[in-house]
Design an enzyme around this catalytic site. Structure first.
Site, PDB file in Angstrom:
ATOM      1  N   GLU A 250       3.987  -3.320  12.303  1.00  0.00           N
ATOM      2  CA  GLU A 250       3.341  -2.532  12.104  1.00  0.00           C
ATOM      3  C   GLU A 250       2.594  -3.317  11.498  1.00  0.00           C
ATOM      4  O   GLU A 250       2.348  -3.370  10.682  1.00  0.00           O
ATOM      5  CB  GLU A 250       3.915  -1.350  11.533  1.00  0.00           C
TER       6      GLU A 250
ATOM      7  N   CYS B 108      -3.357   1.667   6.739  1.00  0.00           N
ATOM      8  CA  CYS B 108      -3.775   1.663   8.303  1.00  0.00           C
ATOM      9  C   CYS B 108      -4.313   2.525   9.237  1.00  0.00           C
ATOM     10  O   CYS B 108      -4.537   1.926   9.841  1.00  0.00           O
ATOM     11  CB  CYS B 108      -1.747   0.776   8.455  1.00  0.00           C
TER      12      CYS B 108
ATOM     13  N   ASN C   5       0.644  -1.464  -0.363  1.00  0.00           N
ATOM     14  CA  ASN C   5       0.036  -0.190  -0.246  1.00  0.00           C
ATOM     15  C   ASN C   5       1.136   1.118   0.040  1.00  0.00           C
ATOM     16  O   ASN C   5       0.209   2.051  -0.383  1.00  0.00           O
ATOM     17  CB  ASN C   5      -0.912   0.022   1.537  1.00  0.00           C
TER      18      ASN C   5
END
Length: 480
Positions: free
Chosen positions: A252, A286, A156
């Site tokens: 993460e 995210c 992403n």
């Protein structure tokens, strides 16, 4: 006619390597082939790790000035080739050309920040005489590199997330092995070109393209790898943690970010911020806003403003300057999002906007009255869907915001300082944005989450500390 980007090679310990077995890279918007990269093997990874042993020593012996100069030149290279980088990001991934330009600019800034922080990687003196019997001792600590860092990145943010691994890694004096997402490897290869052009010594950096099933385990499980820096899904992160053994982990792992809108909020600001936060990068972020808790006194007013803003989101060709939102990374992901929305509607949710799919494109979608146990409430949707909830007060909003196994960032819209402070203390997340959506970040701030959202903190200064260790030096003074 299809647009093909330069590629076909990967960087293995400073050498550009071609292989007959190639992974083709496609534009998710139209399934046109835009390039290819080598399908790395287990043997390639072993060679990269072997070379990285020498690379780690080379990197550790670079002076601070040498590290700074290399990083600065790499940032300059990105800025000088900004449009090439942006076009690569847009073609291989989901971002529009404007979003891709923004990511390219941020990546250069991330690497420039790494250069600046390299000079600030210092230690401090320690007062050993604070403990009785140690008046004849003095000393200090300094930070030294971890060694070899394996970095695994998602699709992403195919450039800036890699910059957040390589930049701090080199600033701290480490060797770095990058395994980029199979869907978006071309941006990683271009970033490797920047570091080669900047004069990074061979063996310090490798970018191994390939399928996770072929090369992932050997990289994760190697005893010569000292740290794994992973950005991706929680399920994959848990598997990595189990396989990694005794080494440093920085992870993460995504989120399911909430926003809270109070009765005293600026509703126009709240609507504009949360629409942007929900649908940027087609929700594949995210930090994307997924759940919005609105106090009942302004729920209807906010909903009307929010839906009006949603109508203004322009979908279409990623390379068009007018497009706000492109496709998801592939049709499979769009179908998954579609299925989650249908599941919620079947369980009683109301569809307020969107809900239609065309290939990998999925419309900006808004739901309300979604049952609390629906998958789309409890899990990370990673798509252009946002949920509206009517709540009585701030306490209920905070309680429901915390009621998921994620905690990356949250936003709250209020003009009441007490409410803002209360939320910042009680929201179980890594960051609370006041009068902004959860989708806010600068690359210099500490970034990370709690619960299923990960381990450790990124952000250049904080990543450098994660990628280095303290060493104590203590002198016992002897009278001559």
């Amino acid at each position: 006619m299809a647009t093909e980007l330069a590629g076909g090679k990967m960087l293995l310990a400073g050498e550009w390597v071609e292989k007959s077995d190639q992974i083709e890279v496609y534009n998710p918007e139209n399934n046109e082939k835009i390039g290819s990269v080598p399908a790395g093997t287990e043997e390639d990874v072993k060679n990269a790790i072997s070379s990285a042993k020498d690379g780690a020593e080379i990197a550790a012996n670079l002076s601070v000035r040498e590290r700074m100069d290399i990083l600065t030149k790499a940032a300059d290279y990105i800025e000088d080739h900004l449009e090439d980088f942006a076009r690569t990001i847009a073609l291989e991934g989901s971002k529009t050309i404007n979003e891709a330009r923004s990511e390219t600019t941020r990546a250069a800034e991330t690497i420039r920040l790494s250069a600046e922080e390299a000079r600030r990687l210092t230690g401090e003196s320690i007062n050993f005489d604070q403990m009785p019997g140690n008046t004849d001792r003095m000393g200090y600590y300094f930070r030294f590199p971890v060694g070899i860092i394996a970095a695994i990145t998602p699709f992403n943010d195919p450039l800036n997330l890699i910059a957040h691994k390589i930049g701090p890694g080199i600033a701290a004096g480490n060797a770095v092995i990058i395994k980029p997402a199979t869907e978006t490897p071309l941006s990683a290869v271009k970033l490797a070109e920047a570091f080669v052009s900047a004069g990074l010594p061979p063996k310090v950096l490798s970018v191994i393209t390939g399928r996770a099933r072929d090369i992932g385990d050997v990289l994760i499980e190697s005893k010569d790898v000292n740290m794994i820096s992973f950005t991706g899904g929680m399920e994959t992160g848990e598997k990595i943690a189990k396989k990694a053994g005794l080494k440093r982990l920085s992870m993460e792992l995504g989120s399911n970010s909430p926003a809270i809108v109070r009765t005293d909020a600026d509703l126009h600001l709240a609507a504009a911020s949360t629409v942007s936060g929900a649908f940027a990068a087609a929700g594949q972020n995210c930090l994307s806003v997924q759940r919005i808790y609105v106090e009942e006194g302004v729920y209807d007013s906010f909903k009307d403003l929010f839906l009006q803003k949603v109508k203004e989101v322009k979908t279409g060709n990623k390379l068009s300057e007018a497009t706000d939102m492109g496709p998801l990374i592939n049709e499979k992901e769009a179908i998954r999002v579609e299925d989650w929305v249908k599941e919620a509607i079947d369980a009683g949710a109301l569809l307020l906007a969107g809900g239609n799919r065309n290939g990998a494109h999925y419309e900006p979608t808004v739901l309300e009255e979604v049952p609390s146990d629906a998958t789309i409430v409890t899990e990370e949707v990673f798509g252009p869907v946002v949920l509206l909830f009517n709540v009585k007060n701030l306490d209920e909003a905070i309680e429901r915001a915390n009621d998921v196994n994620y905690g990356l960032q949250a936003g709250i819209f209020t003009t009441n300082i007490n409410a803002a402070l209360k939320a910042s203390r009680r929201l179980h997340v890594g960051g609370v944005m006041i009068n902004d959506s959860s989708d806010f970040r600068i690359d210099a701030m500490p970034f990370g989450g709690v619960k299923g959202s990960g381990l450790g903190r990124e952000g250049v200064e904080y990543t450098i500390k994660e990628m280095s260790e303290e060493r104590i030096v203590a002198f016992k003074l002897i009278d001559e």
